[in-house]
Design an enzyme around this catalytic site. Structure first.
Site, short mmCIF file in Angstrom:
data_model
loop_
_atom_site.label_atom_id
_atom_site.label_comp_id
_atom_site.label_asym_id
_atom_site.label_seq_id
_atom_site.Cartn_x
_atom_site.Cartn_y
_atom_site.Cartn_z
N THR A 92 0.75 -1.34 -0.03
CA THR A 92 -0.13 0.11 -0.03
C THR A 92 0.82 1.17 -0.22
OG1 THR A 92 -0.28 0.10 2.60
CG2 THR A 92 -1.89 -1.25 1.23
N GLY A 117 -1.05 -7.01 7.94
CA GLY A 117 -0.74 -5.83 8.63
C GLY A 117 -1.82 -5.84 9.96
N ASP A 119 -5.22 -4.46 12.31
CA ASP A 119 -6.76 -4.30 11.96
C ASP A 119 -7.05 -3.29 11.02
OD1 ASP A 119 -7.44 -6.30 14.02
OD2 ASP A 119 -6.57 -4.85 15.45
N GLU A 124 -9.54 -2.35 5.70
CA GLU A 124 -9.42 -1.67 4.43
C GLU A 124 -9.67 -2.82 3.38
OE1 GLU A 124 -6.21 0.79 3.59
OE2 GLU A 124 -6.80 2.51 5.24
N GLY A 157 -2.03 -3.75 17.33
CA GLY A 157 -2.86 -4.37 18.30
C GLY A 157 -3.19 -5.62 17.83
N1 ATP Z 1 1.74 3.06 2.88
C1 ATP Z 1 1.23 3.54 3.84
N2 ATP Z 1 1.54 4.65 4.67
C2 ATP Z 1 0.96 5.12 5.59
N3 ATP Z 1 -0.11 4.62 6.31
C3 ATP Z 1 -0.55 3.64 5.54
C4 ATP Z 1 -0.13 2.80 4.50
N4 ATP Z 1 -0.86 1.93 4.09
C5 ATP Z 1 -2.00 2.02 5.24
N5 ATP Z 1 -1.73 2.93 5.81
C6 ATP Z 1 -2.56 3.18 7.16
O1 ATP Z 1 -1.93 2.58 8.21
C7 ATP Z 1 -2.82 2.45 9.06
C8 ATP Z 1 -2.52 1.51 10.08
O2 ATP Z 1 -2.26 0.19 9.71
P1 ATP Z 1 -2.34 -1.19 10.52
O3 ATP Z 1 -3.70 -1.34 10.93
O4 ATP Z 1 -1.85 -2.31 9.53
O5 ATP Z 1 -1.07 -1.11 11.36
P2 ATP Z 1 -1.37 -0.88 13.14
O6 ATP Z 1 -2.05 0.41 13.29
O7 ATP Z 1 0.28 -0.72 13.38
O8 ATP Z 1 -1.74 -2.11 13.83
P3 ATP Z 1 -3.52 -2.17 14.61
O9 ATP Z 1 -4.56 -1.45 13.70
O10 ATP Z 1 -3.66 -3.70 14.57
O11 ATP Z 1 -3.01 -1.52 15.83
C9 ATP Z 1 -4.29 2.35 8.57
O12 ATP Z 1 -5.17 3.01 8.97
C10 ATP Z 1 -3.88 2.41 7.12
O13 ATP Z 1 -4.95 3.37 6.48
#
Ligand code: ATP
Length: 644
Positions: A92, A117, A119, A124, A157
């Site tokens: 992404t 990745g 949640d 998405e 998470g």
């Molecule tokens: N290339 C990218 N650069 C920046 N943000 C991104 C990118 N791709 C996706 N995202 C955003 O990153 C956010 C968080 O991603 P993700 O849920 O995979 O990880 P996390 O927040 O560390 O894990 P969790 O949600 O389980 O706590 C998502 O809202 C997504 O929209």
């Protein structure tokens, strides 16, 4: 705060809800053979092909850890699945990109889209399965083909995975995918005026928890600590709000163990702190908020927290983590098929989030749409098969509504006719068939990551990080007039060494004993010469490396303390370590002057080469809950202890 008239009623469900069974269709044969048999219109077998798996990777997940883990995993993935599947990787480039990638992959005929990745990424990808309220279909017009959803949990998470007991272990996830057992899950849909339908697979929630999630997302670089910071920030300026809710097809109040006889009428819930709608059980980095939610039973579990004060969260936090909070006063739970929510005062300040993603604020008007869609999910690898079953029952109300989407029929997902189009712009360089390209090594290069841990562990982590944070905050507010942390000649102390240059053990132990006398717990007064610079400091809640951070934590902890007393009770020598048994008590400088008192021991591991301390592992003999209680218990501040 505005309160208005209210009525509480629940109408029994009249609509037929398809019954749900958890399905376990073994597709291991498809996977192991690597072939999908394609049937002609007359039922004849025409050809077979490899399965097309599209991995949607968020390189920024878990503060960049997802990208690192994925890089290590890919060779193993190709070895394990490449014989049987076309493996496509798509990274992404930013928020919402996963939605587009997923849609395009499904349109191109992918057999499965696998979120890699946290949640947010899963969320998405789930939303990418839909377009304008309908499941996305492939463009080849294959009636029987529907893409499946998979998950390699690698987020901060990764709460959805917890419901299934999955860890943030990518190799385990690959094994689940390889096994290919499927079952179905429901997906919730949120209707929101002026916006498209929004889907969630884990938990959607409103008010304080959603606000905390909003702030937590800004601190993901701190790992699981982000949830603590988010919660602390959310409490600022928080007001409980009166809300109106309308549920449909609620069967049983889990709290009162009674059948609901009403439905579809508005009920008032005064002073709502948070309202959570669970398709699965966990959110917020391991809180078992909707403990009775079952992702495939066609219902959502609604848990409402009312009139909570900030200290209720401290007192009941452990219950929220282990899912026993439903027995607490002011917490209610029910199983529903749909729920509409309205904030009575219409302040517009009530946060809404779904699957940990901020959605906006509780709106004043909504137009819910009921869509029946079939999800089948692989219960062990989370391959969700999605098939449109029925759609569009519109009702108008002035609320936010959450629906569970479910349907009864099951489509055989591997009776596919399409060939996978290989010209998608979104597949990056590695998006090629891995057949015959297995890397030389069969061994996974990944490391197991933290995640899906025990609730108690999470609680401990929060306590650890919370106290560290509190200490930092306290030190920031420390008066400039306060005496600086004691400086000691120990800074310049040089440890005697033997003929091989190794620190003399007896001198190291003497220094440790000396540090105890100077109450290093609260002063940070340690003898640097006896520690390795990268010494690891650990307790059951966590660990980190570096003497400087440990000293800072001790000093900051000291700034929260009025009086303290620390005593080394016993010292034991072993070959590779020494163990100091201690007793510690203090009066905290909170307004209610709580007294903490505990015994414990610290293991000091010695580096074989330098003879210095390379690991410092603390153990507290007092249960964490007892410590928590001590912290909340007021005292008169009387304690005959040494002045700190
Ligand atoms: N290339 C990218 N650069 C920046 N943000 C991104 C990118 N791709 C996706 N995202 C955003 O990153 C956010 C968080 O991603 P993700 O849920 O995979 O990880 P996390 O927040 O560390 O894990 P969790 O949600 O389980 O706590 C998502 O809202 C997504 O929209």
């Amino acid at each position: 705060m505005l309160r208005s008239n209210c009525c509480i009623s629940i109408r029994p469900c009249t609509a037929k809800q398809p019954s749900f069974h958890r399905l376990h269709h073994s597709i291991s044969s498809s996977l192991s053979s690597g072939r999908i048999t394609l049937h002609g219109g007359d039922g004849s077998v025409s050809s077979s092909r490899l399965r097309d798996l599209v991995f949607v990777v968020n390189p920024q997940g878990a503060n960049g850890r997802t990208a690192k883990e994925w890089k290590k995993l890919l060779p193993y993935l190709r070895t394990r699945l490449g014989k049987d599947c076309n493996i496509k990787e798509s990274l992404t480039s930013g928020p919402s990109h996963a939605i587009d990638i997923t849609r395009e992959a499904i349109r191109d005929g992918a057999d499965a889209v696998i979120a890699v990745g946290g949640d947010g990424t899963l969320h998405e990808v789930v939303n990418g399965f839909f377009w304008e309220g309908k499941p996305v279909g492939n463009l080849n017009g294959e009636a029987n083909h529907s893409a499946a959803l998979g998950l390699i949990p690698l987020g901060t998470g990764s709460d959805f995975a917890r419901t299934f007991g999955w860890k943030n272990d990518p190799c385990e996830a690959v094994e689940r995918i390889a096994k290919g057992v499927r079952s179905r899950v429901d997906v919730g849909v949120i209707n929101h005026e002026e916006s498209d339908l929004h889907y969630f697979i884990n938990v959607a929630d409103v008010h304080l928890s959603a606000k905390a999630g909003f702030y937590a997302s800004k601190y993901k670089k701190f790992g699981s600590l982000c949830y603590v910071i988010g919660a602390l920030q959310a409490f600022m300026g928080h007001h409980n709000r009166d809300m109106r809710i309308k549920v449909k097809n609620s069967q049983k109040s889990l709290l009162h163990q009674s059948e609901q006889v009403n439905g579809g009428e508005w009920e008032i819930y005064p002073q709502v702190t948070a309202l959570c709608v669970g398709n699965a059980k966990y959110f917020g980095g391991g809180m078992k908020i909707t403990p009775n939610a079952v992702p495939g039973n066609g219902n959502l579990e609604v848990v409402v927290l009312q009139d909570f004060k900030w200290y209720d969260f401290i007192l009941k936090l452990h219950k929220l983590y282990n899912g026993t909070h439903l027995s607490v006063n002011n917490v209610s739970s029910r199983s529903v098929q749909s729920i509409e929510i309205e904030e009575i005062s219409e302040s517009g300040s009530v946060y809404v989030q779904s699957d940990g993603e901020h959605l906006g604020f509780l709106p004043r008007k909504f137009q819910p749409t009921h869509t029946k869609i079939l999800f089948k999910v692989n219960s062990s690898c989370l391959i969700i098969n999605l098939t449109l079953e029925a759609k569009q029952t519109t009702m108008v109300s002035s609320s936010l509504s959450f629906h569970s989407i479910a349907a009864a029929t099951v489509n055989p997902i591997y009776a596919v006719r399409s060939t996978f189009r290989r010209n998608s712009r979104q597949y990056f360089s590695t998006g090629v068939s891995c057949r015959g390209q297995s890397p030389p090594t069969n061994e996974p290069q990944t490391t197991t990551s933290k995640g899906g841990g025990e609730p108690e562990n999470v609680l401990l982590k929060i306590a650890w990080y919370g106290s560290e944070l509190l200490g930092i905050a306290a030190s920031a507010f420390r008066s400039p007039a306060s005496p600086p942390p004691p400086t000691t000649t120990e800074q310049d102390y040089e440890i005697p060494v033997d003929c091989s240059g190794r620190a003399v053990r007896v001198a190291v132990v003497d220094s440790i004993k000396h540090d105890f006398k100077r109450s290093y717990f609260v002063t940070g007064d340690l003898t640097p010469a006896v520690y390795e610079e990268k010494c690891e400091f650990a307790d059951p809640a966590g660990s980190f490396k570096g003497l400087a951070r440990f000293k800072r934590n001790c000093t900051n902890f000291g700034s929260l303390i009025e009086k303290s007393n620390m005593k080394l009770m016993k010292w034991e020598n072993f070959e590779e370590k020494g163990v100091g048994h201690w007793k510690f008590s203090c009066v905290m400088s909170f307004p209610w002057k709580p007294i903490l008192s505990a015994t414990g021991y610290t293991e000091y591991y010695f580096d074989m080469e330098s003879g210095k301390i390379c690991r410092h592992v603390e153990h507290w003999n007092v249960p964490k809950i007892a410590l928590f209680k001590q912290l909340l218990r007021p005292s008169r501040g009387l304690m005959g202890t040494t002045q700190n």
